[in-house]
Scaffold this active site. Structure first.
Site, PDB file in Angstrom:
ATOM      1  N   PHE B 244       0.823  -1.225   0.000  1.00 36.69           N
ATOM      2  CA  PHE B 244       0.000   0.000   0.000  1.00 36.69           C
ATOM      3  C   PHE B 244       0.850   1.265   0.000  1.00 36.69           C
ATOM      4  O   PHE B 244       0.425   2.310   0.492  1.00 36.69           O
ATOM      5  CB  PHE B 244      -0.967  -0.012   1.196  1.00 36.69           C
ATOM      6  CG  PHE B 244      -1.711  -1.318   1.329  1.00 36.69           C
ATOM      7  CD1 PHE B 244      -2.627  -1.702   0.362  1.00 36.69           C
ATOM      8  CD2 PHE B 244      -1.464  -2.180   2.382  1.00 36.69           C
ATOM      9  CE1 PHE B 244      -3.287  -2.918   0.453  1.00 36.69           C
ATOM     10  CE2 PHE B 244      -2.125  -3.400   2.479  1.00 36.69           C
ATOM     11  CZ  PHE B 244      -3.042  -3.764   1.512  1.00 36.69           C
ATOM     12  N   ILE B 470       1.973  -7.400  -5.335  1.00 39.18           N
ATOM     13  CA  ILE B 470       1.723  -7.105  -3.919  1.00 39.18           C
ATOM     14  C   ILE B 470       0.290  -7.467  -3.544  1.00 39.18           C
ATOM     15  O   ILE B 470      -0.250  -6.964  -2.561  1.00 39.18           O
ATOM     16  CB  ILE B 470       2.042  -5.628  -3.599  1.00 39.18           C
ATOM     17  CG1 ILE B 470       1.140  -4.669  -4.382  1.00 39.18           C
ATOM     18  CG2 ILE B 470       3.490  -5.326  -3.922  1.00 39.18           C
ATOM     19  CD1 ILE B 470       1.294  -3.204  -3.936  1.00 39.18           C
ATOM     20  N   ARG B 617      -9.157  -0.514 -20.418  1.00 46.02           N
ATOM     21  CA  ARG B 617      -9.407  -1.952 -20.515  1.00 46.02           C
ATOM     22  C   ARG B 617      -9.061  -2.626 -19.189  1.00 46.02           C
ATOM     23  O   ARG B 617      -8.016  -2.352 -18.604  1.00 46.02           O
ATOM     24  CB  ARG B 617      -8.556  -2.526 -21.645  1.00 46.02           C
ATOM     25  CG  ARG B 617      -8.663  -4.019 -21.795  1.00 46.02           C
ATOM     26  CD  ARG B 617      -7.890  -4.472 -23.021  1.00 46.02           C
ATOM     27  NE  ARG B 617      -8.651  -4.206 -24.243  1.00 46.02           N
ATOM     28  CZ  ARG B 617      -8.101  -4.120 -25.456  1.00 46.02           C
ATOM     29  NH1 ARG B 617      -6.802  -4.243 -25.607  1.00 46.02           N
ATOM     30  NH2 ARG B 617      -8.858  -3.900 -26.503  1.00 46.02           N
ATOM     31  N   ILE B 618      -9.938  -3.491 -18.732  1.00 46.65           N
ATOM     32  CA  ILE B 618      -9.699  -4.234 -17.492  1.00 46.65           C
ATOM     33  C   ILE B 618      -9.083  -5.578 -17.876  1.00 46.65           C
ATOM     34  O   ILE B 618      -9.718  -6.403 -18.532  1.00 46.65           O
ATOM     35  CB  ILE B 618     -11.007  -4.413 -16.705  1.00 46.65           C
ATOM     36  CG1 ILE B 618     -11.606  -3.048 -16.337  1.00 46.65           C
ATOM     37  CG2 ILE B 618     -10.759  -5.253 -15.456  1.00 46.65           C
ATOM     38  CD1 ILE B 618     -10.719  -2.148 -15.490  1.00 46.65           C
ATOM     39  N   LYS B 622     -11.668 -10.213 -12.545  1.00 46.78           N
ATOM     40  CA  LYS B 622     -11.745 -10.836 -11.212  1.00 46.78           C
ATOM     41  C   LYS B 622     -10.739 -10.184 -10.262  1.00 46.78           C
ATOM     42  O   LYS B 622     -11.107  -9.726  -9.184  1.00 46.78           O
ATOM     43  CB  LYS B 622     -11.491 -12.349 -11.315  1.00 46.78           C
ATOM     44  CG  LYS B 622     -11.655 -13.080  -9.998  1.00 46.78           C
ATOM     45  CD  LYS B 622     -11.491 -14.590 -10.135  1.00 46.78           C
ATOM     46  CE  LYS B 622     -12.814 -15.274 -10.416  1.00 46.78           C
ATOM     47  NZ  LYS B 622     -12.747 -16.748 -10.264  1.00 46.78           N
ATOM     48  N   GLN B 627      -9.198  -5.658  -6.342  1.00 49.87           N
ATOM     49  CA  GLN B 627      -8.501  -4.416  -6.039  1.00 49.87           C
ATOM     50  C   GLN B 627      -9.489  -3.346  -5.609  1.00 49.87           C
ATOM     51  O   GLN B 627      -9.251  -2.602  -4.662  1.00 49.87           O
ATOM     52  CB  GLN B 627      -7.728  -3.938  -7.283  1.00 49.87           C
ATOM     53  CG  GLN B 627      -6.411  -4.643  -7.482  1.00 49.87           C
ATOM     54  CD  GLN B 627      -5.365  -4.086  -6.550  1.00 49.87           C
ATOM     55  OE1 GLN B 627      -4.856  -2.989  -6.736  1.00 49.87           O
ATOM     56  NE2 GLN B 627      -5.039  -4.818  -5.517  1.00 49.87           N
ATOM     57  N   LYS B 690      -5.624   1.190 -17.985  1.00 51.12           N
ATOM     58  CA  LYS B 690      -5.176   2.194 -17.023  1.00 51.12           C
ATOM     59  C   LYS B 690      -5.237   1.586 -15.624  1.00 51.12           C
ATOM     60  O   LYS B 690      -5.679   0.461 -15.445  1.00 51.12           O
ATOM     61  CB  LYS B 690      -6.044   3.456 -17.130  1.00 51.12           C
ATOM     62  CG  LYS B 690      -5.857   4.173 -18.471  1.00 51.12           C
ATOM     63  CD  LYS B 690      -6.576   5.503 -18.566  1.00 51.12           C
ATOM     64  CE  LYS B 690      -8.052   5.361 -18.812  1.00 51.12           C
ATOM     65  NZ  LYS B 690      -8.680   6.625 -19.270  1.00 51.12           N
ATOM     66  N   GLY B 691      -4.782   2.334 -14.648  1.00 52.84           N
ATOM     67  CA  GLY B 691      -4.771   1.829 -13.277  1.00 52.84           C
ATOM     68  C   GLY B 691      -6.173   1.816 -12.682  1.00 52.84           C
ATOM     69  O   GLY B 691      -7.052   2.553 -13.115  1.00 52.84           O
ATOM     70  N   GLU B 694      -6.113   2.182  -7.087  1.00 48.28           N
ATOM     71  CA  GLU B 694      -6.235   3.312  -6.167  1.00 48.28           C
ATOM     72  C   GLU B 694      -7.517   4.083  -6.410  1.00 48.28           C
ATOM     73  O   GLU B 694      -8.072   4.695  -5.494  1.00 48.28           O
ATOM     74  CB  GLU B 694      -5.004   4.213  -6.286  1.00 48.28           C
ATOM     75  CG  GLU B 694      -3.744   3.447  -5.880  1.00 48.28           C
ATOM     76  CD  GLU B 694      -2.504   4.300  -5.772  1.00 48.28           C
ATOM     77  OE1 GLU B 694      -2.452   5.378  -6.398  1.00 48.28           O
ATOM     78  OE2 GLU B 694      -1.571   3.889  -5.063  1.00 48.28           O
TER      79      GLU B 694
END
Lengths: 168, 734
Positions: B244, B470, B617-618, B622, B627, B690-691, B694
């Site tokens: 984190f 992580i 795009r994911i 799952k 996340q 993309k991320g 967070e």
């Protein structure tokens, strides 16, 4: 001090410092590192193992208190090639992320379903004398000693529900 | 591979493997306790145990340090302090030096390590250290320190407020306005795996098994700290029990394991006891924020101002809590400013969604308050002020921005229309119930990332990169990327991560890991495809890779045939051009929360949670969902319970363990829903991803706070929202 643990069905003779916890005996002496040290103070549940069939925080217990006891660790539940149903359900429902609390969660989850089956009451039961059922809230209450900082709780509940359902 | 023009159609678009909810490939290891974390590696033979001694004062010097009893204690092999460690460097990424003495910079700063045959001996011996300190005065009070703090930029350099248009006059002239202050406390990462390292020397070469999100940073910073060549260090972190942001940096476990191992002449393992972690390492700094929003009567924002103050040790940086306010909503007149105070508390630094996490906790309450002042629905108010361009530079468009769809689809799915806009009205037995909404926003960051991919004669593909997992799912999404590009099933891909033996990746942090690390693997796979086609005498441009075969024209070959005479390897990295400057790359979402507040005790329970995310795009729905629900859980923590309590007399965080720093547990978290909008961002990278890790945290705290307001009519601007702050303001019971 010389002592014996029966770990995952095998007798293991050890000579340990009286200060050695059950957790460190497993991790540092028997190299069963599946049981995790998260806090070493009974606050997180990562070190949960089954002792004579009941779950405990192995960090809060000295090894010498368990001479002759039967210990089941995560390694004793299943292996990568032959997963325990709870381990398989965790994989299917993504009931983990970093994986560090996971062995403790799984040991606790197995024990929780057994505790419910055995009729052990909990704080969230409306009627303490009635037989508890494996509801979502009942399982979440009983799992609350196992912290998952990655926040996989919702998925762990799904994994447990699947196994509980399968138990009929 | 240089990514400097928008992605065209490429092998990833097939999405036969990418985009599928593949079970984690490391799942069978993690669920059976056979994944090996830092303290568990057995390659280092007969390790001794190190126990760290920490400073008992926050600031001052060690007058004397008597270690005679320590050295004479049973089993002790070596003791290392700053006096006998030799000259140590300090990496730029560490604010405070890792090994203190004679000067002490913060409470629980390490001042030595005791190495003994067993853990019990090392711990007992360390307790015999006799230390006399000269305590110096320190500043531990953020509010006091901010009174004289000056404005800095995001990096902490002296600066001026960032202004667009004329904020002051526009705000003064606005017919509807809000001017409110919000506070967020210090937060602890509280990752489940404590900091841990095993170090062993072989002449002048050092091997370290550790728990670190950024292999190349850690390796380089350890070299700098120990004044040795980086090339002489192997830095290994295949499994990481959570980070984190707390494990972005080199920490003292690795340094003292290395110094202890040198002194002991054998392998040494060091882990930090849980109660030592909070004050020894980094935390998310507390903030004091002021938000001003002015709007016309129709709900158009005309002025938006966000100022935030935080503190850190000398040389540290600010918590960039105003970052999102530059980009999230429209408004012609804008002001953002950061103030940085010097505090002598432990080092502040990045924790999941640094900046946006505390910033959105404040901004999204302010938006809720403003909507109420305007008599608007909070969803409609946000939609009204959507912008498709960077408000400060209107020529810069967002590459993709579906905030409005996140809000509308989320509202529909959550049953938002059933919310009573008048607070304190809904009851369910003893529970006051309410719903809250918040926008989610976090920028997407790209970074250079390299990988190496091998093909062997059996057709097995092996990926090597120093990328870390992580808990984010890196192993699995990298396998999916290689499988997709090479046209093989996931089972035919082996992924090796977290070793400085492998090409340098972008690492894990800032929600930058997934997209760029997979893009780097994709680039290496493209190189491998070329090598395979060449070996088989196929045209590289037209060769098709699918089902474990390579086809070109009417010719076809089993993939492994190309490696019949020896392994083939492709190695490359993804590098980025200017697209991220031409376009604003960001991720968006909307959080919906329903709470129940006990009318008698004030206890808040979360009843339902939904997140709708638009993040390109994911790669694996799952693990990406996990996340997001994990981030939502952390957001509940920040809303309801998480707070490091500062002892302002002695300068430390009081609740430095997992019993007193409360984080959400099973009972706190209901079933959580996540929806990903179907996106592919061709301006981001070849993965068009993309991320998201967070994004899931940003706004959650405010959505909870807004739901509590809707339930109770009590507005709390001071996190966490514990019952003591509102119990006496709840509606009367009779």
């Amino acid at each position: 001090m010389p002592m014996m643990l029966k770990v995952n069905g095998q007798k293991r003779s050890l000579s340990l410092d009286t200060r050695t916890t059950l957790l460190d005996a497993l991790r540092e002496h028997l190299h069963l590192t599946g049981t995790k040290k998260g806090c070493d103070h009974g606050q997180c549940g990562a070190c949960t193992v089954l002792v004579n069939g009941k779950r405990i925080n192995s960090c809060l217990s000295l090894a010498i208190m368990h001479d002759g006891d039967e210990i089941t660790t995560i390694e004793g539940l299943g292996t990568p090639d032959k997963l325990h149903p709870m381990q398989a359900a965790f994989v299917k429902h993504d009931g983990y992320q970093c994986g560090y609390c996971t062995p403790g969660q799984i040991c606790s989850a197995v024990a929780v379903l057994e505790e419910i089956a055995r009729g052990v009451p909990s704080h969230v039961q409306d009627d303490l004398t009635a037989a508890p059922r494996a509801t979502n809230m009942e399982m979440r209450e009983r799992m609350s000693g196992n912290i998952c900082r990655c926040g996989a709780y919702s998925n762990i509940a799904d994994a447990m529900a699947e196994v509980a359902g399968g138990m009929g | 591979m240089k990514f400097d023009t928008p992605a065209q159609t490429n092998p990833i678009d097939k999405m036969a493997v990418v985009g599928r909810p593949v079970d984690r490939i490391d799942g069978p290891l993690k669920t059976t306790g056979t994944a090996t974390y830092a303290y568990e590696h057995r390659e280092a033979i007969n390790p001794a145990y190190g126990w760290v001694i920490g400073s008992a004062i926050a600031k001052g010097t060690l007058r004397w340090l008597n270690l005679n009893e320590v050295k004479a204690a049973p089993g002790v092999i070596a003791v290392v302090t700053a006096q006998d460690a030799g000259p140590l460097g300090k990496a730029g990424r560490n604010t405070a030096k890792l090994l203190g003495g004679p000067e002490v910079d913060h409470y629980h700063q390490a001042i030595g390590v005791v190495v003994a045959e067993t853990l019990e001996q090392a711990r007992a011996a360390a307790a015999l250290a006799r230390v006399e300190y000269v305590r110096a005065g320190g500043q531990f009070d953020l509010v006091q320190a901010l009174a004289t703090a000056s404005v800095v930029d995001d990096s902490g350099k002296p600066s001026a407020p960032e202004i667009v248009g004329t904020f002051d006059t526009a705000f003064a002239a606005a017919p509807v306005k809000l001017d409110a202050e919000y506070t967020t406390p210090d937060h602890s990462h509280a990752m489940m795996e404590p900091f841990a390292s095993i170090a062993v020397w072989n002449n002048d070469e050092l091997t370290v098994w550790t728990s670190n999100q950024m292999i190349d940073w850690g390796r380089g910073d350890l070299a700098k700290t120990l004044n040795m060549p980086k090339e002489k260090i192997r830095f290994l972190s295949p499994y990481i029990g959570g980070g984190f942001g707390g494990k972005l940096w080199l920490r003292v476990d690795a340094v003292l394991a290395a110094l202890g191992a040198k002194a002991a002449g054998r392998a040494v393992k060091v882990t930090l006891p849980r109660p030592f972690m909070t004050n020894n390492s980094t935390h998310r700094p507390a903030t004091r924020q002021r938000i001003r929003i002015g709007a016309s009567l129709d709900g158009t924002i005309t002025a938006i101002g966000h100022e935030s103050g935080s503190g850190d040790l000398p040389g540290g940086g600010p918590e960039t809590a105003t970052a999102q306010t530059r980009l999230l909503y429209a408004g012609a007149n804008r002001l953002t400013a950061l103030r940085l105070a010097v505090l002598d508390l432990p080092e502040g630094n990045a924790m999941r969604a640094p900046g946006e996490a505390p910033g959105m906790m404040a901004l999204e309450i302010a938006m809720d308050e403003m909507a109420e002042k305007l008599g608007m629905d909070p969803v409609a108010f946000r939609i009204k002020n959507d912008t498709q361009v960077d408000p400060a530079k209107p020529e810069r468009r967002f590459s993709q921005r579906q905030l409005v769809r996140c809000l509308t689809e989320g509202a529909e799915r959550f049953g938002w229309s059933r919310r009573n806009p008048k607070p304190g009205q809904a009851r369910d037995g003893r529970w006051l119930t309410g719903m809250g909404v918040a926008a989610a926003f976090r920028n997407h960051l790209n970074g250079t990332s390299a990988a190496r991919v091998h093909l062997d004669a059996s057709g097995m593909v092996t990926v090597e990169t120093d990328m870390t997992d992580i808990g984010t799912g890196s192993y699995t999404i990298i396998a999916q990327t290689a499988a997709e590009t090479m046209g093989v099933p996931v089972e035919a891909v082996s992924v090796k991560l977290g070793s400085s033996d492998f090409p340098v990746s972008v690492g894990s942090g800032g929600q930058w890991g997934a997209a760029s690390s997979t893009a780097g693997v994709y680039a290496a796979c493209v190189k491998l495809r070329e090598a395979i086609a060449q070996k088989l005498g196929f045209d590289p441009a037209s060769a098709l890779f699918e089902g474990g075969f390579v086809r070109s024209g009417n010719r076809s070959a089993r993939l492994g045939e190309a490696a019949a005479q020896g392994r083939l390897t492709g190695e490359d990295k993804i590098e980025y051009g200017e697209l991220g400057k031409t376009w604003q790359l960001s991720t968006f979402g909307a959080h919906f929360v329903e709470v129940g507040v006990d009318a008698y005790t004030g206890v808040t329970r979360i009843r339902r949670m939904l997140a709708v995310c638009a993040a390109g795009r994911i790669i694996n729905p799952k693990s990406a969902r996990s996340q997001v629900i994990g981030a939502m859980t952390m957001g509940v923590g920040s809303a309801l319970m998480e707070e490091l309590v500062v002892d302002k007399r002695f300068g430390f965080f009081v609740n430095h363990d997992l019993a007193s720093y409360e984080v959400p547990v099973h009972a706190d978290i209901p079933h959580q829903e996540v929806i990903f909008l179907d996106e592919a961002d061709d301006k981001a990278n070849p993965m068009k991803a993309k991320g998201v890790g967070e994004l899931g945290l940003c706004g959650v705290g405010a959505a909870v706070a807004n739901a509590i307001y809707n339930a109770t009519g009590v507005r709390i601007r001071d996190y966490p929202l514990t019952p003591d702050k509102y119990l006496d303001k709840l509606p009367p019971l009779v």
